[in-house]
Design a protein around this motif. Sequence first.
Motif, mmCIF file in Angstrom:
data_model
loop_
_atom_site.group_PDB
_atom_site.id
_atom_site.type_symbol
_atom_site.label_atom_id
_atom_site.label_comp_id
_atom_site.label_asym_id
_atom_site.label_seq_id
_atom_site.Cartn_x
_atom_site.Cartn_y
_atom_site.Cartn_z
ATOM 1 N N ALA A 15 0.835 -1.214 0.000
ATOM 2 C CA ALA A 15 0.000 0.000 0.000
ATOM 3 C C ALA A 15 0.863 1.254 0.000
ATOM 4 O O ALA A 15 0.578 2.229 -0.717
ATOM 5 N N LEU A 16 1.943 1.256 0.786
ATOM 6 C CA LEU A 16 2.838 2.415 0.839
ATOM 7 C C LEU A 16 3.551 2.618 -0.497
ATOM 8 O O LEU A 16 3.700 3.756 -0.976
ATOM 9 N N ALA A 17 3.992 1.519 -1.107
ATOM 10 C CA ALA A 17 4.695 1.621 -2.384
ATOM 11 C C ALA A 17 3.784 2.212 -3.462
ATOM 12 O O ALA A 17 4.203 3.091 -4.234
ATOM 13 N N ILE A 18 2.556 1.748 -3.516
ATOM 14 C CA ILE A 18 1.615 2.242 -4.529
ATOM 15 C C ILE A 18 1.253 3.699 -4.270
ATOM 16 O O ILE A 18 1.219 4.527 -5.185
ATOM 17 N N ALA A 19 0.982 4.024 -2.988
ATOM 18 C CA ALA A 19 0.620 5.407 -2.656
ATOM 19 C C ALA A 19 1.759 6.374 -2.968
ATOM 20 O O ALA A 19 1.529 7.491 -3.450
ATOM 21 N N GLY A 20 2.992 5.940 -2.708
ATOM 22 C CA GLY A 20 4.125 6.833 -2.935
ATOM 23 C C GLY A 20 4.582 6.886 -4.375
ATOM 24 O O GLY A 20 4.802 7.973 -4.926
ATOM 25 N N LEU A 21 4.716 5.718 -5.019
ATOM 26 C CA LEU A 21 5.295 5.660 -6.357
ATOM 27 C C LEU A 21 4.281 5.929 -7.460
ATOM 28 O O LEU A 21 4.605 6.550 -8.476
ATOM 29 N N VAL A 22 3.045 5.439 -7.280
ATOM 30 C CA VAL A 22 2.033 5.580 -8.329
ATOM 31 C C VAL A 22 1.180 6.827 -8.110
ATOM 32 O O VAL A 22 0.978 7.632 -9.031
ATOM 33 N N TYR A 23 0.703 7.005 -6.875
ATOM 34 C CA TYR A 23 -0.187 8.142 -6.600
ATOM 35 C C TYR A 23 0.576 9.406 -6.202
ATOM 36 O O TYR A 23 -0.025 10.465 -6.045
ATOM 37 N N GLN A 24 1.905 9.264 -6.009
ATOM 38 C CA GLN A 24 2.780 10.408 -5.732
ATOM 39 C C GLN A 24 2.413 11.147 -4.451
ATOM 40 O O GLN A 24 2.510 12.376 -4.369
#
Length: 555
Positions: free
Chosen positions: A51-60
């Motif tokens: 969840a953290l990876a997606i929120a940070g890398l994809v959703y910026q």
Amino acid sequence: MPPLWLQHYDPLNSTLLSTLVAALPIIVLLGSIAVLKIRIHFAALLGLAVALAIAGLVYQMPVKALAATTLYGAAYGLFPIGWIILNLIFLYQLTVRAGLFEVLRGSLSRLAPDPRVQVILIAFSFGAFFEGAAGFGTPVAVTAAILMQLGFKPLAASGLSLIANTAPVAFGALGTPIIALSKVTGISEFALSQMVGRQLPFFSLIVPFWVVWAMAGFRGMLGVWPAALTAGLAFAIPQFLVSNFHGPWLVDIVAAICSMAAIALLLRFWKPKDQWKYLDGQAPVAGIETVHSPKKIRAAWLPWILLSLLVFLWGVPRVKKSLDRISAPAFKVAALHNLVVRTAPVVPAPTPDRPTPPEAALYTLNWLSATGTGILLAALAAGVMMGFAPAELAKVYWQTLVRVRYSLITIAAMLAVGYVTKYSGTDATLGLALARTGKLYPFFGTMLGWLGVALTGSDTASNVLFGSLQKITAEQTGFSPILMAAANSSGGVMGKMVDAQSIVVASTATNWYGHEGGILRYVFFHSLALAALVGLLVLLQAYVSPFSRMVVGTP
């Protein structure tokens, strides 16, 4: 002050790809538990990492905001939710050490010797009382522990408690989910209460049959149909009347008391004719030979009566406000409070005179008014009455803390996942995908409520998360906003079976930690099937007369 961060719900410029990526934390989390059979606290941490990876890398989402969100969710998981579980298991351990749980078990066995009736009485009716008074996992923890002591296997005790704890959830904790839904949608509490009260009574009637069917099969269920019908009717009718003519606050309390009283009265004149055993040939203890004195039986029930009274008292809004006036410090979450802004179509498009307010992030340490504090006081009072010295109470409390340590870690991680998905906007991406279903929106909007609770572990949180979206989408597609806002809550109640928080509570209460994947597999079909039935009912309310007349405001 850091700049505002605006959520965006299609970061990959493809609805399909963005939706698939947003779903990855859920897929990883549930897949790790149910398929890979990874221990749940590791699965929760793995889901959080994704969840953290997606929120940070994809959703910026900004790194500082991500860190703050994680800590905020974990803190909420430990308090107030973990605080409830810790103190409830503490009370349970005290009664076991004093030998009183065995007496309680014998008392319940004589009142309802048949295990099918025990499930109806305890998991459905008694659990509904705790749902109405406290919510937040309390009913599952209490009923699963009692069923275990009656001889049920851990999987059955956990799974059946989760299935039974559905129909009361929308009115849990003295109507908190409806109150929260009203705040985010602007629809009156009474209108929402009426609408939910025209949906869930159907399922209050079904669930007692359903939970026995899950336990004993169709033929086994037929053997106790009078008890299932009595419990369901005695709950559904008051649920409809109180929700439609009084409001959301006392619905579960009144309905649960009526249901328990009706079953107790029925058992004075009726007993099942057939002798039922578990399908695997392992029957629970059929009866307790030791006959205890009335004084001993009263002593065994006293801790649970104290618990019921204090939990109910702690749930009264006036009491909560009084305790909060004494001490309830609130902390603004640095790097997060008022820095994240939801955007259209999840919220109404901003105008020059009505800009979209940023998302608040306040952590309230209401240590006095928290339900767990009432449970702790009940446990300490009961411990003193049972003859425990202060040093013994402290020793048992420490042992309880050690016992539930992994459960607390899991719940903290699960809530962190829920908060990361909320503040990053990945939850809204999933919600919008379900909202793009045209004429079938009443069905899929209901399933959105199910998804919200499966994600967050709370009907209240799901209503806060998706309530505004349901209202906006309903207005855009020509459906009743009251119907779809209520459907979010009614559909959400079926998600309580599969949310990881509730599963951890059940596994902790039954001392079956590490087997959460088995519990999830046990309840998943029931959760999805019942949610689909709620969706079908809402679809009928949207299109088909006379069901459409059930919609508030429809002539």
